[in-house]
Design a protein around this motif. Sequence first.
Motif, PDB file in Angstrom:
ATOM      1  N   ASN A 120       0.816  -1.212   0.000  1.00 54.16           N
ATOM      2  CA  ASN A 120       0.000   0.000   0.000  1.00 54.16           C
ATOM      3  C   ASN A 120       0.844   1.253   0.000  1.00 54.16           C
ATOM      4  N   SER A 121       1.972   1.267   0.704  1.00 55.38           N
ATOM      5  CA  SER A 121       2.779   2.476   0.768  1.00 55.38           C
ATOM      6  C   SER A 121       3.471   2.758  -0.557  1.00 55.38           C
ATOM      7  N   ASN A 166      -0.217   3.384  -3.287  1.00 57.05           N
ATOM      8  CA  ASN A 166      -1.297   4.342  -3.120  1.00 57.05           C
ATOM      9  C   ASN A 166      -0.796   5.733  -2.740  1.00 57.05           C
ATOM     10  N   ASP A 199      -2.154   8.452  -3.488  1.00 54.43           N
ATOM     11  CA  ASP A 199      -3.282   9.344  -3.215  1.00 54.43           C
ATOM     12  C   ASP A 199      -3.501   9.570  -1.723  1.00 54.43           C
ATOM     13  N   ARG A 200      -3.020   8.658  -0.895  1.00 50.85           N
ATOM     14  CA  ARG A 200      -3.131   8.865   0.556  1.00 50.85           C
ATOM     15  C   ARG A 200      -2.227  10.005   1.025  1.00 50.85           C
TER      16      ARG A 200
END
Length: 138
Positions: free
Chosen positions: A51-52, A55, A57-58
């Motif tokens: 995820n890091s 993504n 967009d976070r």
Amino acid sequence: TVNSLPLNAEGKPWGDGVGLFSVRYKVTDLSGNVSNEAVRRINVTEAIGLNSVMNIDRLMSIYPNPSNGLINMRLADVQSQDVSVVVYDMLGKAIHQQTLKGNNLQVQELDLSAAPKGFYLLRVKTGDQVYSRKIQIN
């Protein structure tokens, strides 16, 4: 084919370690025509988790994409550390670097208008998290 990738247990090239690697090759078609030698660089960076890496967009919004070379970046939230932004061409060469203040939530401009049209990799790092996004300049 010549490359600097480490070998796996089967003796085949395998890029599972962190580092900058290169692969040199020529291609021969069925008629015996041989291409010019090509060199590809592979930059393997540490990933903290899927995820890091995936993504971004976070962390921030990046727009427009594709663009004319002027790209807006805005942090989604205040960061405890400054944010490093590096843009790489498709050969792995860094063509632009800048640092964003982690507490600045204003839109900041990334000016790549002098870069040739094409695809680039935007790599953003804050603390121990690394994010990447492909960007296009038309």
